[in-house]
Write an enzyme that holds these catalytic residues in place. Structure first.
Site, PDB file in Angstrom:
ATOM      1  N   ARG A 524      -3.935 -34.529  -4.355  1.00 18.06           N
ATOM      2  CA  ARG A 524      -2.671 -34.712  -3.656  1.00 18.06           C
ATOM      3  C   ARG A 524      -2.427 -33.563  -2.679  1.00 18.06           C
ATOM      4  NH1 ARG A 524       0.699 -39.284  -4.312  1.00 18.06           N
ATOM      5  NH2 ARG A 524       2.123 -37.971  -3.143  1.00 18.06           N
ATOM      6  N   LYS A 529      -1.638 -26.270  -3.443  1.00 18.37           N
ATOM      7  CA  LYS A 529      -3.068 -26.581  -3.542  1.00 18.37           C
ATOM      8  C   LYS A 529      -3.849 -25.991  -2.350  1.00 18.37           C
ATOM      9  CE  LYS A 529      -2.444 -30.849  -6.264  1.00 18.37           C
ATOM     10  NZ  LYS A 529      -3.382 -30.832  -7.401  1.00 18.37           N
ATOM     11  N   THR A 631      -7.970 -31.767 -12.906  1.00 19.79           N
ATOM     12  CA  THR A 631      -9.004 -32.551 -13.586  1.00 19.79           C
ATOM     13  C   THR A 631     -10.093 -32.943 -12.590  1.00 19.79           C
ATOM     14  OG1 THR A 631      -7.637 -34.511 -13.252  1.00 19.79           O
ATOM     15  CG2 THR A 631      -7.602 -33.503 -15.448  1.00 19.79           C
ATOM     16  N   LYS A 635     -14.398 -33.394 -12.853  1.00 19.95           N
ATOM     17  CA  LYS A 635     -15.223 -34.508 -12.373  1.00 19.95           C
ATOM     18  C   LYS A 635     -16.341 -33.984 -11.465  1.00 19.95           C
ATOM     19  CE  LYS A 635     -10.927 -37.124 -12.139  1.00 19.95           C
ATOM     20  NZ  LYS A 635      -9.865 -37.475 -11.166  1.00 19.95           N
TER      21      LYS A 635
HETATM   22  C1  LIG Z   1      -8.797 -36.755 -10.639  1.00 20.08           C
HETATM   23  C2  LIG Z   1      -7.901 -37.309  -9.630  1.00 20.08           C
HETATM   24  C3  LIG Z   1      -6.789 -36.571  -9.197  1.00 20.08           C
HETATM   25  C4  LIG Z   1      -6.498 -35.185  -9.706  1.00 20.08           C
HETATM   26  O1  LIG Z   1      -7.126 -34.242  -8.881  1.00 20.08           O
HETATM   27  P1  LIG Z   1      -6.775 -32.680  -8.980  1.00 20.08           P
HETATM   28  O2  LIG Z   1      -7.795 -32.045  -8.100  1.00 20.08           O
HETATM   29  O3  LIG Z   1      -6.970 -32.297 -10.403  1.00 20.08           O
HETATM   30  O4  LIG Z   1      -5.403 -32.505  -8.495  1.00 20.08           O
HETATM   31  C5  LIG Z   1      -5.972 -37.112  -8.230  1.00 20.08           C
HETATM   32  N1  LIG Z   1      -6.213 -38.324  -7.707  1.00 20.08           N
HETATM   33  C6  LIG Z   1      -7.281 -39.058  -8.080  1.00 20.08           C
HETATM   34  C7  LIG Z   1      -7.509 -40.380  -7.444  1.00 20.08           C
HETATM   35  C8  LIG Z   1      -8.153 -38.586  -9.057  1.00 20.08           C
HETATM   36  O5  LIG Z   1      -9.191 -39.322  -9.450  1.00 20.08           O
END
Ligand SMILES: *Cc1c(COP(=O)(O)O)cnc(C)c1O
Length: 793
Positions: A524, A529, A631, A635
């Site tokens: 976001r 960020k 999160t 990933k």
């Molecule tokens: C994992 C994920 C997020 C979270 O991302 P962050 O970098 O942890 O803020 C936001 N949007 C989507 C579509 C995601 O898959």
């Protein structure tokens, strides 16, 4: 296995005929997709019912969340059922391209970002671990918005994921309940979506509520030709489940949001109690042995006074007994230390929308105050600071802490900051309530499904246990110096980069050099960020190229993806800036293709699935202390991207697990920032003294980049150098971290050239990603918070 080849073919043909009156030959992709989805629904229905029955016999956990960012279901469900390959073959035989069918499904965009995606990963882990856990939320008809770029500006369009109906949910009309507000009464209609675990017959449930009117039509008004008025009640009711986070800059917007929260909290609790009563009658002492409720952030905290209303007003239990039940049922997860994100409601509005809930909240407030007075006699300042009601505002987080059994942060650093800074008074008062539960992600969606090639390779090396036990990845570490294996990893990475570029070419017409470094920041859009730090570095690099056209740079593609909240002016300004810089850089022949900027449109789960596997660099550059966990960082890690990040959120644990030397950690730490704040931070000093910075910042306002007369870039400039009524200049310390970020980027650019060393680092990251499975997180919630146990059907 519920489905064999014949059943699949028969199901598809049957549903095409029944639902659309078509043969396979005539059917459109989305019709085939729906028919296939319904075939699956039919196949699992028996196990689903059995699971629900089984779970009711013991304790269950209910996860209340305003968001569930589920993404697409088809591929993930087929994979979890173990029939993905089979279905692909069947479709091929029928002359249908599986990929096209998959792309026909719209994402269920019922979430904003990390918090909603966490809830979705938790659903997957609960089902896979055979745990009796159910999600409760809202079935937003138009979800979050669809993002388009028009002249570099973000434009929002409504999402239409329900246009053709949702084959994955079942409307359970018989479980409808009524939800009542001060000025309105609506029906809450549940839709159940099955959650298929991996390699299990269990089928868990996500129950989402839709708001519906008590009366569809005012016939008298209609017959008097007052057509608008005739459907006013219907529209007003349906507005409640129309969109996620309606603009709440006005009073009406705030009211709608409070109604949404109460709507799903009340409906869910009524549902839980109804189901409990069917088995145990009015034996409410037993409630704590059968029910645990998790409040995902402050959005559902209104469930605490609502539970009091249901037990005390409706069921007639004494206040003390009811409170004792509440305190032992609820738990609260805190997701942010940003003060503006801890929900507060104006008393007047709250009382107007929920008069009885206000009375109950007031009583809770008084009881907390009395206990504070007992605990800290004389300390009036403390009583005031910790009160649920302060002045004109109701503090939902305080009510959550007071009314919950446990409070958890979402990464080690975050929980420590809660205990020692943000919530330190509360921690002193209730030390035993505080816990940490570091977030996680499901490796089924984020590796097995989204990166088939790497998954197959991993399975070939260590077997497939990692799919349900991610700590098995550790077994990969012994290959970290094996050239053949690392070469194979690089080959797969390159393939994923090619696949992503092909996709982006198709949807956005963008050409990407797949030999370049894929440096990715997707999340976001928010000032904390620091997408701005990222683009500032690129602007500086671009300035350097213009000064020295022969500069030695290994080619880099900077990939951004982010939606900005529709009312967040500054975030939208950052989007416009990135798009303007992209236009300049990508079209400048002097750059000679060495750097390129790509802003992917409409970042969402289905796009994320294509992006993470293709990344080389994971940008996690938030101001230390501000990102609770993250999160996305996880990933990236299990897909073999190296973290370029600050010591914030779960980055700290990623670096701990994989080793500092295998990631690129830079910048101010939480302690540094606290010291800076104490001393007084003056960003003008950096602005003047850090080489190149002034030129970058000035280019916001000297005509280099054009914001189309919106004043957006001037506003960004001011936010950094002058501050605003609500904050000091450069409140996120971009200037202070700029030089070190640039230095770290330089290091990345040089070290990437040594491909075998790079691959080794990426490999070690994958091998040490085990901790970041949501299976681990959910197992901890289950045993340390909820007290629930696995149950197989
Ligand atoms: C994992 C994920 C997020 C979270 O991302 P962050 O970098 O942890 O803020 C936001 N949007 C989507 C579509 C995601 O898959």
């Amino acid at each position: 296995m519920y489905l064999d080849k014949e059943k699949i073919i028969d199901g598809i043909k049957r549903y095409l005929k029944v639902d659309w009156g078509k043969s396979l030959k005539e059917a459109e992709d989305f019709e085939i997709y729906q028919a296939l989805a319904k075939t699956i629904m039919e196949g699992i229905s028996e196990n689903w019912e059995k699971t629900s029955e089984e779970y009711k016999k013991g304790k269950q956990a209910f996860y209340l969340s305003a968001e569930f960012l589920m993404g697409r279901a088809l591929g993930n469900n087929l994979m979890n059922m173990g029939v993905l390959r089979e279905v692909k073959e069947v479709l091929k035989e029928l002359g249908i391209k599986y990929n096209q069918i998959e792309e026909a499904e719209d994402d269920a965009g019922l979430g904003n970002g990390g918090l909603g995606r966490l809830a979705a990963c938790f659903m997957d882990s609960l089902a896979t671990l055979n745990l009796p856990g159910q999600g409760y939320g809202i079935r937003y008809k138009n979800g979050i918005f669809t993002q388009k770029f028009e002249d570099g500006f973000q434009k929002e369009y409504p999402e239409t994921w329900l246009k053709y109906g949702d084959p994955w949910s079942v409307r359970k009309s018989s479980d409808e309940v009524i939800v009542e507000f001060g000025d309105q009464k609506v029906r809450a209609v549940p839709y159940d979506t099955p959650i298929l675990g991996y390699g299990t017959d269990n089928v868990n449930t996500l129950r989402l509520w839709e708001a519906a009117p008590i009366n569809d039509l005012d016939l008298d008004a209609f017959n008097s030709q007052e057509y608008e008025e005739a459907v006013q009640e219907k529209n007003k009711a349906e507005n409640i489940s129309r969109i996620l986070y309606p603009n709440d800059s006005t009073n009406e917007g705030k009211k709608l949001r409070l109604k949404q929260q109460y709507f799903f909290a009340s409906a869910s609790l009524q549902d839980i109690l109804k189901s409990f009563k069917r088995i145990h009658g009015k034996d409410y002492e037993k409630l704590v042995d059968y029910v645990a409720i998790q409040l995902n952030d402050t959005h559902p905290v209104i469930a605490i006074p609502e539970m009091m209303r249901l037990l005390y007003d409706v069921e007639g239990i004494s206040w003390t007994r009811a409170w004792n039940i509440v305190e032992n049922i609820f738990s609260y997860t805190n997701h942010t230390i940003l003060k503006e994100a801890l929900e507060k409601w104006w008393i007047e509005l709250y009382r107007e929308v929920l008069p009885r809930i206000y009375d109950i909240t007031y009583r809770i407030h008084i009881e907390l105050l009395q206990s504070l007075e007992k605990q800290y006699p004389e300390d009036r300042k403390k009583h005031e600071k910790m009160s649920v009601i302060q002045g004109d505002l109701i503090h939902m987080a305080w009510m959550a802490i007071y009314g919950s059994k446990t409070i958890n942060g979402v990464a080690e650093l975050h929980t420590e900051l809660l205990k020692n800074q943000e919530l330190k008074e509360w921690y002193k008062l209730y030390p035993k309530k505080f816990q940490n539960k570091t977030n996680g992600i499901t490796q089924r969606r984020w590796l097995l499904f989204s990166n088939e090639e790497l998954s197959n390779f991993i399975t070939k090396l260590i077997g497939d246990e990692w799919i349900t036990d991610l700590s098995q990845l550790k077994k990969l570490e012994k290959y970290k110096d094996n050239k053949k294996i690392l070469d194979k990893f690089l080959e797969i990475k390159n393939l994923k980069k090619t696949q992503l570029s092909n996709h982006l070419k198709k949807v956005q017409g963008i050409e990407i050099d797949t030999d370049s470094i894929f440096d990715v920041q997707v999340k976001r859009l928010h000032e904390y960020k620091r997408q701005l730090l990222n683009i500032f570095h690129i602007m500086d690099l671009y300035n350097k190229i213009k000064e020295n056209p022969e500069m030695d740079i290994y080619p880099v593609t900077y990939i951004f993806g982010a939606k900005a909240a529709p009312g967040y002016f500054r975030a939208k300004g950052i989007i416009k800036l990135i798009n303007e810089v992209a236009k300049a850089v990508n079209n400048d022949p002097r750059v000679k293709g060495r750097i390129k900027i790509v802003f992917v449109e409409n970042y969402r789960v289905s796009l994320a699935e294509k992006i993470f596997p293709a990344a080389d660099i994971s940008e996690q550059i938030s101001t230390a202390g501000k990102e609770a966990s993250g999160t996305g960082n996880m990933k990236f890690m299990i897909n073999g991207a190296l973290t370029l990040g600050t010591l914030d959120g779960a980055n700290v644990e990623i670096a701990q697990e994989a080793g500092l030397e295998n990631n690129y950690i830079f910048g101010l730490k939480v302690e540094d920032i606290n010291k800076l704040k104490e001393k007084g931070y003056n960003p003008s000093k950096e602005y003047e003294s850090v080489e190149g910075l002034k030129k970058v910042v000035d280019s916001l306002i000297d005509g280099t980049y054009d914001d189309g007369g919106t004043g957006m870039f001037q506003e960004l400039y001011d936010s950094l150098l002058k501050g605003a009524s609500w904050h000091k200049p450069d409140q996120y310390f971009i200037f202070k971290d700029f030089a070190e970020y640039r230095e770290t980027q330089r290091k990345v650019n040089i070290e990437y050239r040594n491909q075998s060393e790079w691959a080794k680092k990426a490999w070690i990251n994958i091998a040490n990603g085990g901790k970041f499975s949501s299976d681990r997180t959910i197992a901890q919630y289950a045993s340390e918070i909820w007290g629930i146990k696995a149950k197989e059907i």
